[in-house]
Write a protein that holds these residues in place. Structure first.
Motif, PDB file in Angstrom:
ATOM      1  N   LEU A 219      46.200  42.616  47.489  1.00  0.00           N
ATOM      2  CA  LEU A 219      46.169  41.152  47.568  1.00  0.00           C
ATOM      3  C   LEU A 219      44.996  40.685  48.416  1.00  0.00           C
ATOM      4  CD1 LEU A 219      47.360  38.366  47.045  1.00  0.00           C
ATOM      5  CD2 LEU A 219      48.899  38.730  48.998  1.00  0.00           C
ATOM      6  N   GLY A 220      44.774  41.338  49.553  1.00  0.00           N
ATOM      7  CA  GLY A 220      43.649  40.965  50.395  1.00  0.00           C
ATOM      8  C   GLY A 220      42.330  41.103  49.665  1.00  0.00           C
ATOM      9  N   ALA A 221      42.171  42.192  48.895  1.00  0.00           N
ATOM     10  CA  ALA A 221      40.931  42.395  48.141  1.00  0.00           C
ATOM     11  C   ALA A 221      40.747  41.290  47.098  1.00  0.00           C
ATOM     12  CB  ALA A 221      40.953  43.760  47.467  1.00  0.00           C
ATOM     13  N   GLY A 222      41.838  40.914  46.437  1.00  0.00           N
ATOM     14  CA  GLY A 222      41.744  39.858  45.436  1.00  0.00           C
ATOM     15  C   GLY A 222      41.376  38.514  46.039  1.00  0.00           C
ATOM     16  N   LEU A 223      41.975  38.203  47.186  1.00  0.00           N
ATOM     17  CA  LEU A 223      41.680  36.932  47.840  1.00  0.00           C
ATOM     18  C   LEU A 223      40.253  36.893  48.384  1.00  0.00           C
ATOM     19  CD1 LEU A 223      45.078  36.380  49.676  1.00  0.00           C
ATOM     20  CD2 LEU A 223      44.185  35.075  47.738  1.00  0.00           C
ATOM     21  N   VAL A 224      39.789  38.014  48.929  1.00  0.00           N
ATOM     22  CA  VAL A 224      38.404  38.083  49.400  1.00  0.00           C
ATOM     23  C   VAL A 224      37.443  37.898  48.234  1.00  0.00           C
ATOM     24  CG1 VAL A 224      36.644  39.626  50.350  1.00  0.00           C
ATOM     25  CG2 VAL A 224      38.882  39.463  51.445  1.00  0.00           C
ATOM     26  N   ALA A 225      37.740  38.541  47.091  1.00  0.00           N
ATOM     27  CA  ALA A 225      36.886  38.401  45.911  1.00  0.00           C
ATOM     28  C   ALA A 225      36.868  36.969  45.396  1.00  0.00           C
ATOM     29  CB  ALA A 225      37.368  39.349  44.811  1.00  0.00           C
ATOM     30  N   LEU A 226      37.942  36.215  45.634  1.00  0.00           N
ATOM     31  CA  LEU A 226      37.985  34.812  45.214  1.00  0.00           C
ATOM     32  C   LEU A 226      37.286  33.899  46.206  1.00  0.00           C
ATOM     33  CD1 LEU A 226      39.059  32.459  43.463  1.00  0.00           C
ATOM     34  CD2 LEU A 226      41.179  32.571  44.796  1.00  0.00           C
ATOM     35  N   GLY A 239      25.390  30.137  39.573  1.00  0.00           N
ATOM     36  CA  GLY A 239      25.171  30.958  38.386  1.00  0.00           C
ATOM     37  C   GLY A 239      24.619  32.333  38.694  1.00  0.00           C
ATOM     38  N   SER A 240      24.551  32.710  39.962  1.00  0.00           N
ATOM     39  CA  SER A 240      23.985  33.995  40.340  1.00  0.00           C
ATOM     40  C   SER A 240      24.924  35.144  39.965  1.00  0.00           C
ATOM     41  CB  SER A 240      23.703  34.037  41.842  1.00  0.00           C
ATOM     42  OG  SER A 240      24.924  34.004  42.574  1.00  0.00           O
ATOM     43  N   THR A 241      24.356  36.348  39.864  1.00  0.00           N
ATOM     44  CA  THR A 241      25.141  37.520  39.482  1.00  0.00           C
ATOM     45  C   THR A 241      26.274  37.826  40.461  1.00  0.00           C
ATOM     46  OG1 THR A 241      23.248  38.494  38.331  1.00  0.00           O
ATOM     47  CG2 THR A 241      25.024  39.997  38.985  1.00  0.00           C
ATOM     48  N   PRO A 242      26.027  37.808  41.797  1.00  0.00           N
ATOM     49  CA  PRO A 242      27.142  38.073  42.711  1.00  0.00           C
ATOM     50  C   PRO A 242      28.283  37.068  42.579  1.00  0.00           C
ATOM     51  CG  PRO A 242      25.038  38.261  43.853  1.00  0.00           C
ATOM     52  CD  PRO A 242      24.746  37.664  42.529  1.00  0.00           C
ATOM     53  N   THR A 243      27.943  35.782  42.439  1.00  0.00           N
ATOM     54  CA  THR A 243      28.980  34.758  42.333  1.00  0.00           C
ATOM     55  C   THR A 243      29.822  34.945  41.085  1.00  0.00           C
ATOM     56  OG1 THR A 243      27.586  33.165  43.525  1.00  0.00           O
ATOM     57  CG2 THR A 243      29.397  32.277  42.213  1.00  0.00           C
ATOM     58  N   ILE A 244      29.169  35.102  39.952  1.00  0.00           N
ATOM     59  CA  ILE A 244      29.894  35.249  38.687  1.00  0.00           C
ATOM     60  C   ILE A 244      30.700  36.546  38.682  1.00  0.00           C
ATOM     61  CG2 ILE A 244      29.632  35.557  36.200  1.00  0.00           C
ATOM     62  CD1 ILE A 244      27.206  33.711  36.341  1.00  0.00           C
ATOM     63  N   SER A 245      30.111  37.625  39.198  1.00  0.00           N
ATOM     64  CA  SER A 245      30.805  38.913  39.207  1.00  0.00           C
ATOM     65  C   SER A 245      32.099  38.850  40.011  1.00  0.00           C
ATOM     66  CB  SER A 245      29.885  39.995  39.783  1.00  0.00           C
ATOM     67  OG  SER A 245      28.729  40.153  38.984  1.00  0.00           O
ATOM     68  N   LEU A 246      32.028  38.203  41.170  1.00  0.00           N
ATOM     69  CA  LEU A 246      33.225  38.112  42.011  1.00  0.00           C
ATOM     70  C   LEU A 246      34.276  37.193  41.391  1.00  0.00           C
ATOM     71  CD1 LEU A 246      31.577  38.056  45.545  1.00  0.00           C
ATOM     72  CD2 LEU A 246      33.129  39.806  44.647  1.00  0.00           C
ATOM     73  N   PHE A 247      33.836  36.108  40.755  1.00  0.00           N
ATOM     74  CA  PHE A 247      34.793  35.227  40.092  1.00  0.00           C
ATOM     75  C   PHE A 247      35.505  35.949  38.941  1.00  0.00           C
ATOM     76  CE2 PHE A 247      32.654  31.176  41.701  1.00  0.00           C
ATOM     77  CZ  PHE A 247      33.735  30.837  42.495  1.00  0.00           C
ATOM     78  N   ILE A 248      34.828  36.892  38.311  1.00  0.00           N
ATOM     79  CA  ILE A 248      35.457  37.680  37.255  1.00  0.00           C
ATOM     80  C   ILE A 248      36.374  38.746  37.853  1.00  0.00           C
ATOM     81  CG2 ILE A 248      35.017  39.341  35.391  1.00  0.00           C
ATOM     82  CD1 ILE A 248      32.423  37.817  34.821  1.00  0.00           C
ATOM     83  N   THR A 249      35.934  39.329  38.942  1.00  0.00           N
ATOM     84  CA  THR A 249      36.696  40.415  39.575  1.00  0.00           C
ATOM     85  C   THR A 249      37.993  39.919  40.196  1.00  0.00           C
ATOM     86  OG1 THR A 249      34.640  41.590  40.072  1.00  0.00           O
ATOM     87  CG2 THR A 249      36.595  42.229  41.323  1.00  0.00           C
ATOM     88  N   ALA A 250      37.957  38.734  40.826  1.00  0.00           N
ATOM     89  CA  ALA A 250      39.125  38.230  41.555  1.00  0.00           C
ATOM     90  C   ALA A 250      40.384  38.157  40.700  1.00  0.00           C
ATOM     91  CB  ALA A 250      38.804  36.872  42.183  1.00  0.00           C
ATOM     92  N   PRO A 251      40.358  37.503  39.529  1.00  0.00           N
ATOM     93  CA  PRO A 251      41.605  37.445  38.748  1.00  0.00           C
ATOM     94  C   PRO A 251      42.079  38.807  38.265  1.00  0.00           C
ATOM     95  CG  PRO A 251      39.754  36.514  37.510  1.00  0.00           C
ATOM     96  CD  PRO A 251      39.280  36.719  38.903  1.00  0.00           C
ATOM     97  N   VAL A 252      41.139  39.738  38.035  1.00  0.00           N
ATOM     98  CA  VAL A 252      41.533  41.092  37.616  1.00  0.00           C
ATOM     99  C   VAL A 252      42.338  41.771  38.728  1.00  0.00           C
ATOM    100  CG1 VAL A 252      40.691  43.378  36.974  1.00  0.00           C
ATOM    101  CG2 VAL A 252      39.576  41.336  36.054  1.00  0.00           C
ATOM    102  N   ILE A 253      41.842  41.665  39.971  1.00  0.00           N
ATOM    103  CA  ILE A 253      42.549  42.284  41.095  1.00  0.00           C
ATOM    104  C   ILE A 253      43.888  41.596  41.331  1.00  0.00           C
ATOM    105  CG2 ILE A 253      42.454  42.779  43.565  1.00  0.00           C
ATOM    106  CD1 ILE A 253      39.440  42.940  43.355  1.00  0.00           C
ATOM    107  N   LEU A 254      43.909  40.272  41.267  1.00  0.00           N
ATOM    108  CA  LEU A 254      45.156  39.549  41.497  1.00  0.00           C
ATOM    109  C   LEU A 254      46.181  39.837  40.398  1.00  0.00           C
ATOM    110  CD1 LEU A 254      43.697  36.142  42.749  1.00  0.00           C
ATOM    111  CD2 LEU A 254      44.816  37.918  44.109  1.00  0.00           C
ATOM    112  N   LEU A 255      45.697  40.019  39.168  1.00  0.00           N
ATOM    113  CA  LEU A 255      46.608  40.396  38.082  1.00  0.00           C
ATOM    114  C   LEU A 255      47.170  41.790  38.336  1.00  0.00           C
ATOM    115  CD1 LEU A 255      47.796  39.578  35.345  1.00  0.00           C
ATOM    116  CD2 LEU A 255      45.821  40.654  34.236  1.00  0.00           C
TER     117      LEU A 255
END
Length: 484
Positions: A219-226, A239-255
């Motif tokens: 949960l902590g990893a998902g919240l940090v990624a968000l 629109g940068s790569t780090p921003t978009i990548s983390l926005f994609i990663t966050a819901p995956v971890i939270l799921l």
């Protein structure tokens, strides 16, 4: 209508029923003071970030981590602390959180580099766990007739703490004062809370069970990624790569966290509790009020300091004048609002109190957006905004109390606290992005200065009003009428 959760609330274990023989009248003030501390720590650096950057010769991007580090640490530890308090007893976890907060304040007050300061602020993130722990203590230590009122008083300290932080920062850093002063204040406050809590809190065993440490890590990893791209997106680029990548990663971890919880015998968070209608509505309302809070505080703080001679708007206020004249009235009003809101919660139900606060918030933001040419009108609108925030947060623990079993109190309020943090992070990022995107360069004797347009502030205030309106809709239609 009574749910199985309501039934659980009505029959807590006998070991945790507060009685007149064991009830200490200092418990409630101590817990409200702890909530005040976490709110103070959350907000106090926000207006001081430019000064910190100047004095440490650090870029705005780097100095932004002074606020981000605390928020990320808080997102990781808050749900864990809530569960630890439920299982092992709130007293020892509160003391541990205060020790970490004290250590962070000491490091930040003594360090002279941005790295040390960020490390200290990360440790201060432990203070965010104090809110769910304080609510849990109130639920288990106060007599049943005083619980809802006590929760409202403690929660209202969130608004008071934030307002006080803005005032304190202005006073302590006026005329370019040393930024270390604000951390001396948090150091003194942390030490006071540690002593007070050690003396007041009774030694009681927790409710037992196990702690899902793996779930806490996920949960902590998902919240940090968000939260990381939300807080840094305006610097990195949305629109940068780090921003978009983390926005994609966050819901995956939270799921993945959700799947993990569904397959764990004693999960960190019971998903069935979060899906309960009243709990879900309360958490969403917390997110929207958190968004609105930073629309009020950031938007108003920057607006009043805008040089009217250059921009055609604003009040050319100094940092000290901003703190004392514009922010202090609302902060002072927050002090009696806690007990008043608590009485209304008991008499009329937390739902109506939240609804009234949200409607007041809509009115305050509309006034800030439309009537910001006169100092008196602006101050009245700010006072109303402060009142709306304090009263709204005063109602939320009582709403959760009615629908969450005693053993889930800490975690349920942890999630509500996280939602407030997420809302505040989004609100802060949106306001800063809007103001920066509209910046116009003005020539001054000391060189060119980039300042936002008046329309950007109007947009920020309107968005805050929309957030309050969404909270009002949740109170009106997301919560049942039989709340008291």
């Amino acid at each position: 209508m009574t749910t199985h959760l309501d039934t659980a609330v009505e029959a807590p274990s006998a070991a945790h029923q507060a009685s007149p023989a064991t009830y200490s009248r200092l418990v409630l003030p101590a817990m409200a003071a702890n909530v005040f501390l976490l709110s103070l720590i959350q907000t106090i650096v926000v207006p001081a970030l430019p000064l910190i950057g100047q004095q440490l010769h650090t870029s705005a991007t780097t100095v932004g981590w002074v606020a981000t580090a605390t928020m990320l640490a808080a997102s990781a530890v808050t749900p864990l602390f809530g569960r630890l308090g439920d299982v092992f007893g709130a007293r020892r976890v509160i003391l541990a959180a205060l020790v970490l907060t004290l250590a962070g304040s000491l490091i930040a007050s003594l360090g002279d580099s941005i790295g040390v300061l960020i490390a200290g602020r990360a440790l201060q993130g432990a203070s965010f766990g104090l809110f769910p722990l304080a609510i849990s203590v109130i639920r288990h230590e106060l007599p049943p007739a005083k619980i809802a009122h006590g929760m409202s008083i403690a929660a209202s300290a969130l608004g008071f703490g934030s307002g006080f932080a803005l005032v304190a920062t202005g006073v302590l850093t006026q005329n370019g004062g040393d930024y270390h002063r604000i951390f001396w204040l948090t150091l003194a406050a942390s030490a006071a809370m540690l002593v007070l809590s050690a003396l007041v809190l009774p030694r009681r065993a927790g409710l037992g069970g196990r702690v899902d440490y793996l779930g806490a890590v996920v949960l902590g990893a998902g919240l940090v990624a968000l939260l990381l791209p939300v807080s840094q997106g305006h610097e990195w680029g949305w629109g940068s790569t780090p921003t978009i990548s983390l926005f994609i990663t966050a819901p995956v971890i939270l799921l993945a966290f959700g799947f993990l919880q569904a397959r764990t015998a004693q999960p960190l968070i019971k998903l069935s509790v979060l899906g309960h209608r009243e709990v879900l509505a309360t958490n969403l309302a917390s997110l929207f009020v958190g968004f609105a809070m930073f629309s009020v505080f950031l938007g108003a703080t920057y607006f009043v300091q805008s040089p009217e001679a250059l921009t055609g708007y604003g009040f050319s206020a100094s940092v000290l004048r901003t703190s004392v004249l514009y922010m202090l009235p609302g902060t002072l009003l927050s002090i009696p609002l806690g007990p008043i809101a608590g009485r209304y919660v008991v008499r009329h139900g937390a739902r109506l109190v939240l609804l009234g606060a949200a409607v007041l918030g809509v009115a305050s933001m509309a006034s800030l957006a439309l009537l910001h040419a006169d100092t008196a009108e602006f101050i009245v609108a700010l006072v109303a905004g402060n009142a709306a925030i304090a009263v709204a947060y005063a109602a939320m623990p009582a709403l959760l109390f009615q629908h969450v079993a005693p053993q889930d109190t800490g975690v349920a309020n942890s999630v509500n606290s996280i939602m407030r943090t997420v809302g505040g992070a989004i609100g802060s990022a949106v306001v800063i992005t809007i103001l920066a995107a509209s910046a116009t360069t003005f020539a001054t004797p000391s060189g060119p200065v980039a300042l936002p347009t008046e329309g950007a502030y109007v947009t920020a205030f309107v968005l805050g009003g929309i957030a309050f309106a969404l909270a009002a809709l949740l109170a009106a239609f997301g919560l049942r009428r039989d709340q008291h």
